[in-house]
Motif scaffolding. Sequence first.
Motif, PDB file in Angstrom:
ATOM      1  N   VAL A   1      -0.709   3.877  -2.379  1.00  0.00           N
ATOM      2  CA  VAL A   1      -1.987   4.313  -1.807  1.00  0.00           C
ATOM      3  C   VAL A   1      -1.736   5.253  -0.626  1.00  0.00           C
ATOM      4  CG1 VAL A   1      -4.131   3.549  -0.693  1.00  0.00           C
ATOM      5  CG2 VAL A   1      -3.159   2.213  -2.569  1.00  0.00           C
TER       6      VAL A   1
ATOM      7  N   LEU B   1      -9.333   3.834  -2.757  1.00  0.00           N
ATOM      8  CA  LEU B   1      -9.701   2.684  -3.588  1.00  0.00           C
ATOM      9  C   LEU B   1     -11.196   2.395  -3.624  1.00  0.00           C
ATOM     10  CD1 LEU B   1      -6.872   0.174  -2.565  1.00  0.00           C
ATOM     11  CD2 LEU B   1      -6.842   1.933  -4.355  1.00  0.00           C
TER      12      LEU B   1
ATOM     13  N   CYS C   1      -7.523   3.080   2.152  1.00  0.00           N
ATOM     14  CA  CYS C   1      -8.163   2.330   1.063  1.00  0.00           C
ATOM     15  C   CYS C   1      -9.607   2.778   0.883  1.00  0.00           C
ATOM     16  CB  CYS C   1      -8.108   0.831   1.347  1.00  0.00           C
ATOM     17  SG  CYS C   1      -6.458   0.115   1.256  1.00  0.00           S
TER      18      CYS C   1
ATOM     19  N   ILE D   1     -10.563  -5.009   2.219  1.00  0.00           N
ATOM     20  CA  ILE D   1      -9.407  -4.279   2.744  1.00  0.00           C
ATOM     21  C   ILE D   1      -8.705  -5.091   3.825  1.00  0.00           C
ATOM     22  CG2 ILE D   1      -8.678  -2.198   3.971  1.00  0.00           C
ATOM     23  CD1 ILE D   1     -11.087  -0.771   2.625  1.00  0.00           C
TER      24      ILE D   1
ATOM     25  N   SER E   1     -12.826   4.268  -7.505  1.00  0.00           N
ATOM     26  CA  SER E   1     -11.582   5.030  -7.426  1.00  0.00           C
ATOM     27  C   SER E   1     -11.484   6.029  -8.575  1.00  0.00           C
ATOM     28  CB  SER E   1     -10.370   4.086  -7.448  1.00  0.00           C
ATOM     29  OG  SER E   1      -9.177   4.813  -7.338  1.00  0.00           O
TER      30      SER E   1
ATOM     31  N   LEU F   1       0.812  -1.214   0.000  1.00  0.00           N
ATOM     32  CA  LEU F   1       0.000   0.000   0.000  1.00  0.00           C
ATOM     33  C   LEU F   1       0.851   1.273   0.000  1.00  0.00           C
ATOM     34  CD1 LEU F   1      -2.800  -1.041   2.543  1.00  0.00           C
ATOM     35  CD2 LEU F   1      -2.940  -0.974   0.047  1.00  0.00           C
TER      36      LEU F   1
END
Length: 275
Positions: free
Chosen positions: A82, A212, A208, A228, A261, A79
């Motif tokens: 992210v 996301l 996330c 997640i 996203s 991640l």
Amino acid sequence: MKRNYSAFAEDIPPYSGPKAARETYADLKQLSAILGHIYMRPELQILPGQRRFSKMPWLVPMLELLPPTSIGHLKEWGLSTVFVLARNYNKLVHVWESVTAMVELWHPQTNSFIFPEFEATILLEELEIMLGLPRYQRGEESTISYTVEQINSWSILAYITTKKNDLYSMTSGMHIHLLPIAQWITSQCKRKTTNYTAIAKAAAICICGVILFPESDGAISFGNLSIIDSISEGMKIGQAVLGFLYAGLTSAALGGPFYGSVIALELWMGMHFQF
């Protein structure tokens, strides 16, 4: 027991050759034939759902408090990109006119953008590269075991905290609220606790959820919470992120709210198109 398909044979049209197949596919790609498609609704000026992507004033201050060990866990889980996007989230500006233009070209059945001379779509490999997610490798299917069971959000959140007041503040209906989770992280960091893995899992839910799986301001669904949570177990989530974006594009194309996203969509647009 053998099945008899003769009863269905008359319902299956014979293959008429490549020319007929191309014509049939050309008919399928007519966006004007899709009931309710915003391609035929010029009066729709604002993309439904864009107001859901507001700034999160709590996000960056919370991330700046994360201990290095927890950040290390996020990197181990794939991640890193992210995390960087989340730290710069309040600096990002979504160009909704461009997003709307793309949604007007989205075909819900083919999951692709229909242009006058060609069609294009967001590939899983592209999304994994753009977002820095662990890449799905062909042939891994045999090593993955899927278990179908009811999603228990409390059991996932219980790894973070077992206090009922905290759990009640984090959940409502079928959604998880990110702000109470961020407040819990902030409290843990300021108290300098050593719950590094729990803090990392909670931070993963927040970043996330925003980058996301954005669905509504400051909240995610139980299903996406489970996805997640699987990141820390080594699961690849690129397919889930892409599928959620596809669903959001289809919703918006048919006049509903946009979700998914938008950052991934705009990164992909920046790679392939010049507006």
